[in-house]
Design a protein around this motif. Structure first.
Motif, PDB file in Angstrom:
ATOM      1  N   LEU A  43      75.372  17.379   2.836  1.00 24.99           N
ATOM      2  CA  LEU A  43      76.510  16.564   3.253  1.00 24.99           C
ATOM      3  C   LEU A  43      77.585  17.445   3.869  1.00 24.99           C
ATOM      4  O   LEU A  43      77.867  18.536   3.370  1.00 24.99           O
ATOM      5  CB  LEU A  43      77.119  15.828   2.056  1.00 24.99           C
ATOM      6  N   SER A  44      78.199  16.932   4.913  1.00 26.53           N
ATOM      7  CA  SER A  44      79.309  17.627   5.557  1.00 26.53           C
ATOM      8  C   SER A  44      80.381  16.609   5.904  1.00 26.53           C
ATOM      9  O   SER A  44      80.071  15.521   6.404  1.00 26.53           O
ATOM     10  CB  SER A  44      78.831  18.340   6.826  1.00 26.53           C
ATOM     11  N   ILE A  45      81.644  16.944   5.622  1.00 25.18           N
ATOM     12  CA  ILE A  45      82.761  16.068   5.978  1.00 25.18           C
ATOM     13  C   ILE A  45      83.454  16.650   7.202  1.00 25.18           C
ATOM     14  O   ILE A  45      83.867  17.810   7.207  1.00 25.18           O
ATOM     15  CB  ILE A  45      83.755  15.945   4.810  1.00 25.18           C
ATOM     16  N   ALA A  46      83.556  15.855   8.259  1.00 27.64           N
ATOM     17  CA  ALA A  46      84.200  16.332   9.489  1.00 27.64           C
ATOM     18  C   ALA A  46      84.824  15.152  10.223  1.00 27.64           C
ATOM     19  O   ALA A  46      84.189  14.097  10.377  1.00 27.64           O
ATOM     20  CB  ALA A  46      83.183  17.030  10.393  1.00 27.64           C
ATOM     21  N   ASP A  47      86.071  15.320  10.660  1.00 23.53           N
ATOM     22  CA  ASP A  47      86.776  14.305  11.457  1.00 23.53           C
ATOM     23  C   ASP A  47      86.771  12.935  10.787  1.00 23.53           C
ATOM     24  O   ASP A  47      86.600  11.904  11.445  1.00 23.53           O
ATOM     25  CB  ASP A  47      86.148  14.208  12.859  1.00 23.53           C
ATOM     26  N   GLY A  48      86.929  12.938   9.472  1.00 20.32           N
ATOM     27  CA  GLY A  48      87.029  11.673   8.753  1.00 20.32           C
ATOM     28  C   GLY A  48      85.717  10.967   8.520  1.00 20.32           C
ATOM     29  O   GLY A  48      85.685   9.850   7.986  1.00 20.32           O
ATOM     30  N   ALA A  49      84.604  11.595   8.907  1.00 19.62           N
ATOM     31  CA  ALA A  49      83.280  10.989   8.715  1.00 19.62           C
ATOM     32  C   ALA A  49      82.463  11.830   7.755  1.00 19.62           C
ATOM     33  O   ALA A  49      82.685  13.036   7.588  1.00 19.62           O
ATOM     34  CB  ALA A  49      82.552  10.868  10.050  1.00 19.62           C
ATOM     35  N   LEU A  50      81.492  11.203   7.141  1.00 20.69           N
ATOM     36  CA  LEU A  50      80.560  11.883   6.244  1.00 20.69           C
ATOM     37  C   LEU A  50      79.227  11.992   6.972  1.00 20.69           C
ATOM     38  O   LEU A  50      78.615  10.976   7.333  1.00 20.69           O
ATOM     39  CB  LEU A  50      80.409  11.080   4.948  1.00 20.69           C
ATOM     40  N   ASN A  51      78.794  13.218   7.226  1.00 22.59           N
ATOM     41  CA  ASN A  51      77.557  13.452   7.954  1.00 22.59           C
ATOM     42  C   ASN A  51      76.455  13.935   7.011  1.00 22.59           C
ATOM     43  O   ASN A  51      76.690  14.838   6.195  1.00 22.59           O
ATOM     44  CB  ASN A  51      77.755  14.492   9.055  1.00 22.59           C
ATOM     45  N   VAL A  52      75.271  13.325   7.133  1.00 20.93           N
ATOM     46  CA  VAL A  52      74.102  13.741   6.370  1.00 20.93           C
ATOM     47  C   VAL A  52      73.158  14.475   7.320  1.00 20.93           C
ATOM     48  O   VAL A  52      72.749  13.935   8.358  1.00 20.93           O
ATOM     49  CB  VAL A  52      73.375  12.540   5.743  1.00 20.93           C
ATOM     50  N   TYR A  53      72.833  15.727   6.983  1.00 22.00           N
ATOM     51  CA  TYR A  53      71.882  16.510   7.761  1.00 22.00           C
ATOM     52  C   TYR A  53      70.587  16.671   6.959  1.00 22.00           C
ATOM     53  O   TYR A  53      70.622  16.815   5.732  1.00 22.00           O
ATOM     54  CB  TYR A  53      72.444  17.885   8.105  1.00 22.00           C
ATOM     55  N   ARG A  54      69.472  16.655   7.679  1.00 21.61           N
ATOM     56  CA  ARG A  54      68.166  16.815   7.021  1.00 21.61           C
ATOM     57  C   ARG A  54      67.445  18.016   7.618  1.00 21.61           C
ATOM     58  O   ARG A  54      67.457  18.217   8.840  1.00 21.61           O
ATOM     59  CB  ARG A  54      67.322  15.560   7.193  1.00 21.61           C
ATOM     60  N   TYR A  55      66.815  18.809   6.727  1.00 21.32           N
ATOM     61  CA  TYR A  55      65.914  19.857   7.187  1.00 21.32           C
ATOM     62  C   TYR A  55      64.494  19.393   6.888  1.00 21.32           C
ATOM     63  O   TYR A  55      64.118  19.165   5.734  1.00 21.32           O
ATOM     64  CB  TYR A  55      66.182  21.188   6.479  1.00 21.32           C
ATOM     65  N   SER A  56      63.719  19.229   7.940  1.00 19.23           N
ATOM     66  CA  SER A  56      62.348  18.750   7.784  1.00 19.23           C
ATOM     67  C   SER A  56      61.495  19.308   8.918  1.00 19.23           C
ATOM     68  O   SER A  56      61.925  19.337  10.086  1.00 19.23           O
ATOM     69  CB  SER A  56      62.317  17.217   7.820  1.00 19.23           C
ATOM     70  N   LYS A  57      60.325  19.830   8.575  1.00 21.23           N
ATOM     71  CA  LYS A  57      59.374  20.354   9.558  1.00 21.23           C
ATOM     72  C   LYS A  57      60.016  21.422  10.448  1.00 21.23           C
ATOM     73  O   LYS A  57      59.794  21.467  11.654  1.00 21.23           O
ATOM     74  CB  LYS A  57      58.800  19.220  10.399  1.00 21.23           C
ATOM     75  N   GLY A  58      60.842  22.262   9.833  1.00 21.01           N
ATOM     76  CA  GLY A  58      61.410  23.399  10.542  1.00 21.01           C
ATOM     77  C   GLY A  58      62.637  23.099  11.378  1.00 21.01           C
ATOM     78  O   GLY A  58      63.104  23.976  12.108  1.00 21.01           O
ATOM     79  N   ILE A  59      63.189  21.886  11.276  1.00 18.83           N
ATOM     80  CA  ILE A  59      64.316  21.522  12.124  1.00 18.83           C
ATOM     81  C   ILE A  59      65.448  20.928  11.290  1.00 18.83           C
ATOM     82  O   ILE A  59      65.224  20.063  10.429  1.00 18.83           O
ATOM     83  CB  ILE A  59      63.893  20.499  13.204  1.00 18.83           C
ATOM     84  N   PHE A  60      66.683  21.405  11.547  1.00 18.42           N
ATOM     85  CA  PHE A  60      67.883  20.792  11.003  1.00 18.42           C
ATOM     86  C   PHE A  60      68.378  19.759  12.012  1.00 18.42           C
ATOM     87  O   PHE A  60      68.556  20.070  13.194  1.00 18.42           O
ATOM     88  CB  PHE A  60      68.995  21.832  10.795  1.00 18.42           C
ATOM     89  N   SER A  61      68.617  18.549  11.566  1.00 17.05           N
ATOM     90  CA  SER A  61      69.140  17.530  12.462  1.00 17.05           C
ATOM     91  C   SER A  61      70.049  16.586  11.693  1.00 17.05           C
ATOM     92  O   SER A  61      69.934  16.447  10.470  1.00 17.05           O
ATOM     93  CB  SER A  61      68.003  16.740  13.121  1.00 17.05           C
TER      94      SER A  61
END
Length: 443
Positions: A189-207
């Motif tokens: 989880l990352s908080i930026a510009d008033g939004a909550l962003n969920v990032y996933r690492y799967s199959k060698g890629i962060f997105s």
């Protein structure tokens, strides 16, 4: 009668500030010249300054003694003094002038009693007994000591960092506030510009997996955490202007309003917790529920039949900005690591309490961002990574007396954000230096 009274007063002054190393109170009065006292005092002040220690000069006292002999019982003293740069062997058992004084931490809290043993004008021995545990003797390089009775199953080894494969990534240069993994993927989880962003690492890629815009509910995210089941708890609120103006003008703070819950796929869940106060500052997973910091209190919430309720509350004198539950020594019992931006704290969990067993004793703005417990050298004991107020990572390692910083391989402005990203059971880390963000995966 007056002569006897004066003698007692002289003895009390000469021996003030001394503990178990002081002579028997029935010993004869001992004195040295004012010139010699000044010489010793200057040496003491210069030496303590070189170790960046504060001391209370009003507690400085001296007495006649002997350098502790080299015995098994005194091994700790000999080791501490040698670590300070003063080998005691050639002075063992010799007559000495012993000076004591109260050491203070940077925040003025009492740290313990320091002992200087002088043979002529040489420092024959130097160590201190910490206030947190008066049963041990420490080097002046050992600044923050565990509370008496603190034991761990294992401690950090000298094993070097494991082998990692590196790849550049274009996200998470400022780190993340919470982490969760399933069998195949990891999420942060990352908080930026008033939004909550969920990032996933799967199959060698962060997105970026999804974004949660708390603003659509008329609120902003203050803090967020993955719970044990993958749901997301978000502490929300609004910005308010402080009534008291600063020299730079009015200041703003976040006024907490409610805790909201989301899942990673279907969005907002129905349950909410309306907060009775406006001073909540952070939220984190804890046991089978979560913990929040509220005006120097830790509040524990658990889910009972779909209803969240506060089950415990502890007054801990810190307004935390981040909290992480972790098992530092892999003994099956969790510790709680917390920061208020000024100090770092370790709490021991018990059946009915939280006990602070260690802290840094700084009490000025010193830490920035989030706490990352991780075992990057794969020795079974976790280190703690957190950034200082310059944005440079500090690595704290666990030993028998406390946690101590070990930063010889960390360069200025390098940040370390650690977790098991590829779900192989070993910790990985992101290294960011402001120009590049590199993902390092364990091999």
């Amino acid at each position: 009668m007056m002569k006897k009274l004066c003698a007692v007063i002289i003895l009390c002054v000469a021996f003030s500030g001394c503990s178990s190393y002081a002579p028997d109170s029935s010993a004869a009065t001992f004195s040295i010249s004012k010139q010699q006292q000044d010489k010793y005092t200057n040496i003491i002040e210069d030496t303590l300054n070189s170790f960046y220690w504060h001391y209370d000069s009003s507690t400085l006292a001296y007495y006649e003694g002997k350098v502790p002999e080299k015995t098994e019982q005194n091994n700790q003293i000999y080791k501490a003094s040698e670590d300070d740069g003063f080998k005691m062997d050639k002075y063992s058992g010799k007559d000495a002038v012993v000076y004591t004084a109260t050491l203070n931490h940077y925040n003025s809290a009492k740290a313990g009693i320091v002992y200087f043993y002088f043979v002529k004008n040489d420092i024959a021995a130097l160590f201190y007994t910490p206030e947190a545990n008066r049963n041990i003797q420490c080097s002046l390089n050992e600044r923050n000591i565990f509370k008496d009775g603190t034991k761990f199953k294992a401690y950090e080894s000298d094993k070097s960092e494991g082998k990692f494969g590196s790849q550049n990534i274009k996200v998470l240069s400022d780190g993340f506030c919470s982490y969760y993994k399933d069998k195949t993927s990891s999420y942060v989880l990352s908080i930026a510009d008033g939004a909550l962003n969920v990032y996933r690492y799967s199959k060698g890629i962060f997105s970026r997996y999804r974004s949660i815009y708390i603003s659509q509910y008329g609120l902003k995210p203050i803090s967020a955490a993955f719970l044990k089941d993958g749901k997301i708890a978000v502490l929300t609120g609004n910005e308010v202007i402080n009534e008291n103006e600063t020299e730079e003008g009015s200041s703003q703070r976040m006024e907490s309003k409610k805790i909201m819950f989301f899942d990673m796929d279907n969005g907002k869940m129905g349950d909410e917790i309306e907060l009775t106060g406006d001073t909540y500052s952070c939220i984190s997973a804890f046991s089978n529920g979560f913990i929040v910091s509220n005006d120097k209190n830790f509040e524990i919430y658990k889910d009972s039949g779909g209803v969240w309720s506060k089950t415990q509350e502890y007054y801990e004198e810190i307004q935390a900005t981040d909290i992480k539950e972790t098992d530092l020594d892999n003994n099956g019992a969790n510790e709680l690591v917390a920061t208020d931006g000024k100090d770092l704290y370790i709490f021991e969990e018990t059946d009915d309490n939280l006990k602070c067993i260690w802290r840094t004793n700084i009490s000025v703005d010193s830490f920035d961002g989030y706490i990352y417990p991780a075992d990057l050298n794969n020795d079974g004991v976790k280190e703690i990574y957190i950034c200082d107020n310059t944005g440079t990572a500090i690595r704290y390692v666990l030993n028998e007396k406390g946690l101590f910083s070990k930063n010889n391989d960390i360069n200025y402005s390098q940040k370390i954000f650690a977790a098991d990203f590829n779900c192989d059971g070993r910790d990985d880390y992101i290294l960011s230096d402001g120009e590049n963000t590199i993902l390092n995966l364990s091999k």
